[in-house]
Every structure is written in C-alpha cells, then in structure tokens.
Design a protein around this motif. Sequence first.
Motif, PDB file in Angstrom:
ATOM      1  N   HIS A 186       0.807  -1.226   0.000  1.00  0.00           N
ATOM      2  CA  HIS A 186       0.000   0.000   0.000  1.00  0.00           C
ATOM      3  C   HIS A 186       0.840   1.276   0.000  1.00  0.00           C
ATOM      4  O   HIS A 186       0.471   2.288   0.611  1.00  0.00           O
ATOM      5  CB  HIS A 186      -0.961  -0.011   1.194  1.00  0.00           C
ATOM      6  N   SER A 187       1.972   1.182  -0.684  1.00  0.00           N
ATOM      7  CA  SER A 187       2.868   2.326  -0.859  1.00  0.00           C
ATOM      8  C   SER A 187       3.950   1.894  -1.845  1.00  0.00           C
ATOM      9  O   SER A 187       4.037   0.704  -2.177  1.00  0.00           O
ATOM     10  CB  SER A 187       3.502   2.734   0.477  1.00  0.00           C
ATOM     11  N   PRO A 188       4.778   2.824  -2.301  1.00  0.00           N
ATOM     12  CA  PRO A 188       5.920   2.397  -3.110  1.00  0.00           C
ATOM     13  C   PRO A 188       6.799   1.417  -2.315  1.00  0.00           C
ATOM     14  O   PRO A 188       6.884   1.497  -1.093  1.00  0.00           O
ATOM     15  CB  PRO A 188       6.665   3.713  -3.380  1.00  0.00           C
ATOM     16  N   VAL A 189       7.420   0.488  -3.016  1.00  0.00           N
ATOM     17  CA  VAL A 189       8.267  -0.510  -2.359  1.00  0.00           C
ATOM     18  C   VAL A 189       9.617   0.112  -2.003  1.00  0.00           C
ATOM     19  O   VAL A 189      10.287   0.701  -2.857  1.00  0.00           O
ATOM     20  CB  VAL A 189       8.488  -1.728  -3.283  1.00  0.00           C
ATOM     21  N   LYS A 190       9.991  -0.023  -0.746  1.00  0.00           N
ATOM     22  CA  LYS A 190      11.274   0.499  -0.284  1.00  0.00           C
ATOM     23  C   LYS A 190      12.389  -0.501  -0.515  1.00  0.00           C
ATOM     24  O   LYS A 190      13.477  -0.148  -0.968  1.00  0.00           O
ATOM     25  CB  LYS A 190      11.186   0.852   1.202  1.00  0.00           C
ATOM     26  N   SER A 191      12.128  -1.770  -0.205  1.00  0.00           N
ATOM     27  CA  SER A 191      13.168  -2.785  -0.368  1.00  0.00           C
ATOM     28  C   SER A 191      12.548  -4.164  -0.512  1.00  0.00           C
ATOM     29  O   SER A 191      11.418  -4.405  -0.076  1.00  0.00           O
ATOM     30  CB  SER A 191      14.127  -2.788   0.828  1.00  0.00           C
ATOM     31  N   VAL A 192      13.294  -5.070  -1.139  1.00  0.00           N
ATOM     32  CA  VAL A 192      12.920  -6.474  -1.251  1.00  0.00           C
ATOM     33  C   VAL A 192      14.144  -7.295  -0.888  1.00  0.00           C
ATOM     34  O   VAL A 192      15.235  -7.059  -1.417  1.00  0.00           O
ATOM     35  CB  VAL A 192      12.460  -6.838  -2.677  1.00  0.00           C
ATOM     36  N   LYS A 193      13.967  -8.245   0.025  1.00  0.00           N
ATOM     37  CA  LYS A 193      15.078  -9.084   0.465  1.00  0.00           C
ATOM     38  C   LYS A 193      14.707 -10.555   0.357  1.00  0.00           C
ATOM     39  O   LYS A 193      13.570 -10.943   0.604  1.00  0.00           O
ATOM     40  CB  LYS A 193      15.462  -8.760   1.911  1.00  0.00           C
ATOM     41  N   TYR A 194      15.691 -11.329   0.004  1.00  0.00           N
ATOM     42  CA  TYR A 194      15.535 -12.786  -0.043  1.00  0.00           C
ATOM     43  C   TYR A 194      15.296 -13.325   1.358  1.00  0.00           C
ATOM     44  O   TYR A 194      15.977 -12.940   2.311  1.00  0.00           O
ATOM     45  CB  TYR A 194      16.802 -13.397  -0.644  1.00  0.00           C
ATOM     46  N   ASN A 195      14.323 -14.229   1.488  1.00  0.00           N
ATOM     47  CA  ASN A 195      14.009 -14.820   2.787  1.00  0.00           C
ATOM     48  C   ASN A 195      14.502 -16.261   2.845  1.00  0.00           C
ATOM     49  O   ASN A 195      15.507 -16.552   3.468  1.00  0.00           O
ATOM     50  CB  ASN A 195      12.490 -14.742   3.032  1.00  0.00           C
ATOM     51  N   ASN A 196      13.833 -17.172   2.148  1.00  0.00           N
ATOM     52  CA  ASN A 196      14.241 -18.570   2.210  1.00  0.00           C
ATOM     53  C   ASN A 196      13.726 -19.360   1.017  1.00  0.00           C
ATOM     54  O   ASN A 196      13.026 -18.831   0.167  1.00  0.00           O
ATOM     55  CB  ASN A 196      13.773 -19.221   3.525  1.00  0.00           C
ATOM     56  N   GLN A 197      14.088 -20.636   0.985  1.00  0.00           N
ATOM     57  CA  GLN A 197      13.613 -21.559  -0.033  1.00  0.00           C
ATOM     58  C   GLN A 197      12.868 -22.713   0.637  1.00  0.00           C
ATOM     59  O   GLN A 197      13.172 -23.071   1.773  1.00  0.00           O
ATOM     60  CB  GLN A 197      14.779 -22.131  -0.844  1.00  0.00           C
ATOM     61  N   GLY A 198      11.909 -23.278  -0.077  1.00  0.00           N
ATOM     62  CA  GLY A 198      11.162 -24.407   0.463  1.00  0.00           C
ATOM     63  C   GLY A 198      10.401 -25.077  -0.663  1.00  0.00           C
ATOM     64  O   GLY A 198      10.793 -24.979  -1.831  1.00  0.00           O
ATOM     65  N   TYR A 199       9.289 -25.722  -0.335  1.00  0.00           N
ATOM     66  CA  TYR A 199       8.444 -26.328  -1.363  1.00  0.00           C
ATOM     67  C   TYR A 199       7.092 -26.668  -0.765  1.00  0.00           C
ATOM     68  O   TYR A 199       6.931 -26.806   0.441  1.00  0.00           O
ATOM     69  CB  TYR A 199       9.091 -27.582  -1.956  1.00  0.00           C
ATOM     70  N   MET A 200       6.108 -26.798  -1.654  1.00  0.00           N
ATOM     71  CA  MET A 200       4.767 -27.238  -1.289  1.00  0.00           C
ATOM     72  C   MET A 200       4.369 -28.319  -2.270  1.00  0.00           C
ATOM     73  O   MET A 200       4.418 -28.098  -3.483  1.00  0.00           O
ATOM     74  CB  MET A 200       3.780 -26.072  -1.342  1.00  0.00           C
ATOM     75  N   ASP A 201       3.977 -29.494  -1.750  1.00  0.00           N
ATOM     76  CA  ASP A 201       3.742 -30.646  -2.611  1.00  0.00           C
ATOM     77  C   ASP A 201       5.013 -30.895  -3.419  1.00  0.00           C
ATOM     78  O   ASP A 201       6.069 -31.061  -2.851  1.00  0.00           O
ATOM     79  CB  ASP A 201       2.509 -30.431  -3.487  1.00  0.00           C
ATOM     80  N   ASN A 202       4.934 -30.858  -4.747  1.00  0.00           N
ATOM     81  CA  ASN A 202       6.139 -31.078  -5.550  1.00  0.00           C
ATOM     82  C   ASN A 202       6.581 -29.810  -6.270  1.00  0.00           C
ATOM     83  O   ASN A 202       7.257 -29.856  -7.301  1.00  0.00           O
ATOM     84  CB  ASN A 202       5.900 -32.200  -6.575  1.00  0.00           C
TER      85      ASN A 202
END
Length: 297
Positions: free
Chosen positions: A203-219
């Motif tokens: 709900h505003s311009p994006v200030k930053s984006v950071k990598y969080n983690n990796q995973g999976y759902m089903d396959n």
Amino acid sequence: MKANRLKRKGFKKTILAAAVVIGGSTLLFQGLIQAVTAAEFKKTDTVPTSYANYTASSSKAAQKSLPAGYKKANYTVGEIDLESYRSQKPTSKDMTKEAAAEIGAQALWEIFDLNLEGRVIEMGYNEANENLPRSRWYADVHINDKLSYFFEVDSVTGELFGIGRSRTLDKQVSLAFDPALHKKPQEYVELARKLAEKYNVVHSPVKSVKYNNQGYMDNDPDITMYVTGENGELATMTFSRYDKALLTIGYSTPTKHALESSEKDMKRLQEKVKELEKSDSPANGNETPFMRVIEMD
C-alpha cells in the motif's frame, strides 16, 4: 478432502513462520524458528481482539474500490467442515462470511485471474489468539476436489491478511535447496518488486525487497521474498522456483505479528540453550557432548 485441509493448515504455519526469517540466517535457525512457531500455533488460548496498531493504510486497503473489469461471479459460500472451525463462532462485531468471501473473491480475480462462477468458497472463523490478536475469516476454494486457492480476511475490518494457491506439478522437479539462487536471488527480488507494485501489496511504493528462504509445497519448489514499503508495511511473497509463478502473499498485519512472536520465541530459545549449556557442561573436558530435546513452555 479433509486430509487436504489439514495439510494446508500445516502449510500455513510454515508460511507464517517463514515470513519472519530474513536472508542471511542459517538453515538451522530457519528450522528452529519454524519449529517453535508451529508449536505456538497449536495453542488454543484466545485473547481479546486488538486493533491498537490498526493503521490508516490498512483501512484504505480494506475499503479499496473494485478491481478494474471485475464482475461478481455466481458462487456459493459454504463452511469448512472441521471441528476447529465449528467450535469458534463470530460475534456481532464480525462481518458475515458472505461479505468476507466477496473480499477474497475480488482478490483472487485480481491476483490469480480466478473466475469463481459455479464454485464454492468454504469459510471458517478464527478467533483472535496470542500470535495474531485479530479475528478473521479463512477460506478454501477446491477445484476438481483439490484445494487450489485460499485466503484470509480480518473479520471486523475486511483487511486482507493473506492469499495464495496450491498446485501439484505434472512433472517431477528438484525440491533441493539451490545454493546458487541463495547467493544470487536478484531475479526474484525484481519479480517481487514488480508484482508488489502492481498489486499494491504494501500500500505504498516498495522500499526494499530481500531474499528470505527456499522451500516447497507438494512437488512445487518455492522461494520467499520479504517486501518492505516506504510506509513501513511488511509482506512476504512466495514464488515457484519451477516457473516463477506467484504462489502466496502474506500481508503486513500477520507478518508483523509473526515477526514479533518469533523474536520472542528466539529469545526464549536462546535462554533455554544457555540453561542447558550450564546444566549439561561436561565435568571432564574430554567427555562428548550429547543432543537433547528442548521443550518450550
């Protein structure tokens, strides 16, 4: 069908836990946070609903206009047939499940281009709890008897808390952790920024984006990014590592509460570890240390 719902319930815990781990942490600590947070979600104690941190931006989010080109589909609103939902009842302050369903229907149409004509939106009510002191309506949408879409809405304000889809790929792909992507996630950083702006996720311009983690759902292997807005809102966005499709969005309110909860859990875990280090220190320096289960109160 019930098995799918239970599976999704567990998946939601993992997604919420994942939302509070930002970048650089080791996989061990990611696992510890997820385990602790999942344990906390098993508690059934309820707390008074709190809107002390409810912001003007959240209010605007709940009252936004119809998506361009949207027309309400002829769908049916039902109930999720699980005891955990049957035992929780909305109050006079809560919106109807029909009103909450329409908020979610609009979001599903805008974000996933989902036409709900002839579909059933199954709703379940969640009371406020220690981890998220806001009551909410949760919804499942099954297609061909498979859980395919879900969303969650604040039951008082109509604020969208989360939205996503579940799918099973028609081929087998690697679910393994990708070390190269861990080092260079820029492609997904830019994708998250682009879609966060498009769907006004914070709900505003994006200030930053950071990598969080990796995973999976089903396959379906996935990757989660952490998005911060210039207004201070926080959100998570999860994408498929197979085809870069957007899978889930966790909006600011539940993300912030998950962050606060996991920070408390991490402090408690660190205190437990210190206690164990003191009590289990080998009298003889040559003795081999042993593993021990840590029980959280």
